[in-house]
Design an enzyme around this catalytic site. Structure first.
Site, PDB file in Angstrom:
ATOM      1  N   ASP A 188     -38.599  66.020  41.703  1.00 19.52           N
ATOM      2  CA  ASP A 188     -38.880  64.687  41.187  1.00 19.52           C
ATOM      3  C   ASP A 188     -39.877  64.727  40.033  1.00 19.52           C
ATOM      4  O   ASP A 188     -39.806  63.920  39.107  1.00 19.52           O
ATOM      5  CB  ASP A 188     -39.411  63.792  42.307  1.00 19.52           C
ATOM      6  CG  ASP A 188     -38.300  63.301  43.232  1.00 19.52           C
ATOM      7  OD1 ASP A 188     -37.122  63.611  42.955  1.00 19.52           O
ATOM      8  OD2 ASP A 188     -38.617  62.622  44.228  1.00 19.52           O
ATOM      9  N   GLY A 189     -40.821  65.674  40.074  1.00 17.20           N
ATOM     10  CA  GLY A 189     -41.769  65.807  38.972  1.00 17.20           C
ATOM     11  C   GLY A 189     -41.075  66.170  37.674  1.00 17.20           C
ATOM     12  O   GLY A 189     -41.411  65.662  36.598  1.00 17.20           O
ATOM     13  N   ASN A 202     -42.593  55.710  38.347  1.00 17.44           N
ATOM     14  CA  ASN A 202     -43.029  55.573  39.736  1.00 17.44           C
ATOM     15  C   ASN A 202     -44.216  54.635  39.908  1.00 17.44           C
ATOM     16  O   ASN A 202     -44.115  53.637  40.606  1.00 17.44           O
ATOM     17  CB  ASN A 202     -43.381  56.947  40.325  1.00 17.44           C
ATOM     18  CG  ASN A 202     -42.179  57.657  40.904  1.00 17.44           C
ATOM     19  OD1 ASN A 202     -41.108  57.074  41.053  1.00 17.44           O
ATOM     20  ND2 ASN A 202     -42.335  58.931  41.224  1.00 17.44           N
ATOM     21  N   GLU A 203     -45.347  54.989  39.298  1.00 19.23           N
ATOM     22  CA  GLU A 203     -46.530  54.180  39.554  1.00 19.23           C
ATOM     23  C   GLU A 203     -47.640  54.400  38.539  1.00 19.23           C
ATOM     24  O   GLU A 203     -47.689  55.423  37.857  1.00 19.23           O
ATOM     25  CB  GLU A 203     -47.101  54.474  40.951  1.00 19.23           C
ATOM     26  CG  GLU A 203     -47.832  55.797  41.094  1.00 19.23           C
ATOM     27  CD  GLU A 203     -46.938  56.959  41.420  1.00 19.23           C
ATOM     28  OE1 GLU A 203     -47.171  58.055  40.845  1.00 19.23           O
ATOM     29  OE2 GLU A 203     -46.016  56.813  42.234  1.00 19.23           O
ATOM     30  N   THR A 263     -40.969  55.158  47.207  1.00 21.10           N
ATOM     31  CA  THR A 263     -40.802  56.344  48.055  1.00 21.10           C
ATOM     32  C   THR A 263     -41.669  57.504  47.570  1.00 21.10           C
ATOM     33  O   THR A 263     -41.476  58.645  48.011  1.00 21.10           O
ATOM     34  CB  THR A 263     -39.321  56.782  48.082  1.00 21.10           C
ATOM     35  OG1 THR A 263     -38.841  56.923  46.737  1.00 21.10           O
ATOM     36  CG2 THR A 263     -38.465  55.774  48.822  1.00 21.10           C
ATOM     37  N   ALA A 264     -42.612  57.230  46.681  1.00 20.58           N
ATOM     38  CA  ALA A 264     -43.485  58.275  46.145  1.00 20.58           C
ATOM     39  C   ALA A 264     -44.912  58.092  46.677  1.00 20.58           C
ATOM     40  O   ALA A 264     -45.118  57.988  47.882  1.00 20.58           O
ATOM     41  CB  ALA A 264     -43.439  58.254  44.613  1.00 20.58           C
ATOM     42  N   TYR A 265     -45.894  58.027  45.797  1.00 19.73           N
ATOM     43  CA  TYR A 265     -47.305  57.950  46.198  1.00 19.73           C
ATOM     44  C   TYR A 265     -47.572  56.753  47.109  1.00 19.73           C
ATOM     45  O   TYR A 265     -48.280  56.858  48.116  1.00 19.73           O
ATOM     46  CB  TYR A 265     -48.153  57.865  44.923  1.00 19.73           C
ATOM     47  CG  TYR A 265     -49.639  58.088  45.095  1.00 19.73           C
ATOM     48  CD1 TYR A 265     -50.187  58.500  46.305  1.00 19.73           C
ATOM     49  CD2 TYR A 265     -50.498  57.896  44.015  1.00 19.73           C
ATOM     50  CE1 TYR A 265     -51.554  58.701  46.440  1.00 19.73           C
ATOM     51  CE2 TYR A 265     -51.870  58.091  44.140  1.00 19.73           C
ATOM     52  CZ  TYR A 265     -52.394  58.492  45.356  1.00 19.73           C
ATOM     53  OH  TYR A 265     -53.750  58.686  45.487  1.00 19.73           O
ATOM     54  N   SER A 266     -46.980  55.610  46.781  1.00 23.62           N
ATOM     55  CA  SER A 266     -47.211  54.402  47.571  1.00 23.62           C
ATOM     56  C   SER A 266     -46.795  54.587  49.017  1.00 23.62           C
ATOM     57  O   SER A 266     -47.464  54.104  49.939  1.00 23.62           O
ATOM     58  CB  SER A 266     -46.455  53.222  46.948  1.00 23.62           C
ATOM     59  OG  SER A 266     -46.612  52.051  47.712  1.00 23.62           O
ATOM     60  N   ALA A 303     -56.965  53.888  50.953  1.00 23.21           N
ATOM     61  CA  ALA A 303     -58.099  53.941  51.890  1.00 23.21           C
ATOM     62  C   ALA A 303     -59.060  52.780  51.666  1.00 23.21           C
ATOM     63  O   ALA A 303     -60.236  52.987  51.343  1.00 23.21           O
ATOM     64  CB  ALA A 303     -58.829  55.286  51.771  1.00 23.21           C
TER      65      ALA A 303
END
Length: 292
Positions: free
Chosen positions: A74-75, A147-148, A188-191, A212
């Site tokens: 994906d990267g 993605n984000e 579906t990635a970092y989130s 966090a």
């Protein structure tokens, strides 16, 4: 058919598969334009000698192509997006590893998938991106993300405060390690790794997801991607980290961030019968009983 080939270095386990892929493209009489660093890797460590029609190094010298094959994970796919940008060249994601939502054609599917694509048996769907606006050109002309966008603390011992506004209305001051603004594709990635919801890539939304948070009642929020988000950061030491997909830079807390939907989308190639739902079942092993 002129095809651009973009990729990154991969392990020996994929050498034979990559050779098969290139042979299939050659048999289909594809005119291959290969990213020069990737070609050097294929000729050197991999030991291949693909017949190519030309090379490209970056977005500026990428010729018009009917599609781009991204070989990696994906990267790598995200890097391929920075090559294509607004050129409307459909991207095919070939997975040289294991898990991949964007690079979703697995090694086992490779021969059949390539044959289908070269015969025109595929559909193209558009993926929305987000755009980041700042008062300083931190990301240059790569001010977008598939993605984000994320802001994070630099100091390992102290949180940051992210004052967040939606269309000019105050939403919240997040006291957290950081904040993710994700596209539907990026759900579906970092989130996802910090408890965000999974969304269909066709959903026209942003996910605002704290990392966090100090207050446990603060949860991810889904808003239309037609909204503009404004972020003001307070950080101990006066600086924070901002990232767009895999690219990052350090910013001063005086810099205000604005996030909105990008004015272009990225076309991706999807095999007929291969849906987002089948990808979820495969990648997340939904319905699989590992006790057997």
């Amino acid at each position: 058919m002129r095809i651009a080939i973009f990729g990154k270095q991969f392990g020996e386990v994929f050498y034979e598969r990559c050779s098969t892929l290139l042979k299939h493209l050659a048999l289909a009489k594809a005119e291959m334009i290969i990213h020069k660093p990737f070609y050097d890797f294929l000729v050197g460590p991999v030991g291949l000698n693909p017949k190519v029609a030309g090379f490209f190094k970056d977005h500026d010298d990428l010729p018009d192509c009917e599609m781009m094959f991204s070989i990696g994970g994906d990267g790598t796919f995200l890097d391929a997006v920075t090559m294509v940008r607004n050129r409307q060249i459909p991207i095919v994601g070939i997975n040289s590893g294991r898990l991949g939502f964007l690079a979703d054609i697995s090694q086992e599917e490779l021969p059949l998938a390539v044959a289908e694509i070269m015969e025109g048996q595929f559909v193209v769907r558009e993926l929305d991106l987000l755009k980041l606006e700042t008062s300083i050109p931190c990301f240059g002309d790569l001010d977008f993300a598939l993605n984000e966008m994320a802001v994070q603390k630099r100091d390992s011992s102290s949180m940051i405060t992210i004052h967040t506004y939606l269309n000019g209305d105050f939403l919240n001051s997040y006291w957290a390690d950081g904040l993710i603004v994700s596209t539907s594709t990026g759900s579906t990635a970092y989130s996802l790794s910090v408890g965000g919801p999974i969304m269909h890539p066709a959903s026209q939304n942003f996910i605002i997801n704290p990392i966090a948070p100090h207050n446990l009642t603060v949860r991810p929020l889904v808003v239309p991607n037609s909204f503009e988000l404004k972020l003001r950061i307070e950080a101990r030491g006066g600086k924070f980290l901002a990232s767009l997909d895999s690219r990052s830079c350090i910013l001063d807390e005086s810099v205000e961030l604005k996030v909105r939907k990008a004015d272009f989308s990225v076309p991706v190639v999807e095999r007929i019968g291969k849906t987002f739902y089948s990808t979820l079942r495969s990648k997340l092993m939904w319905g699989a009983d590992k006790r057997n």
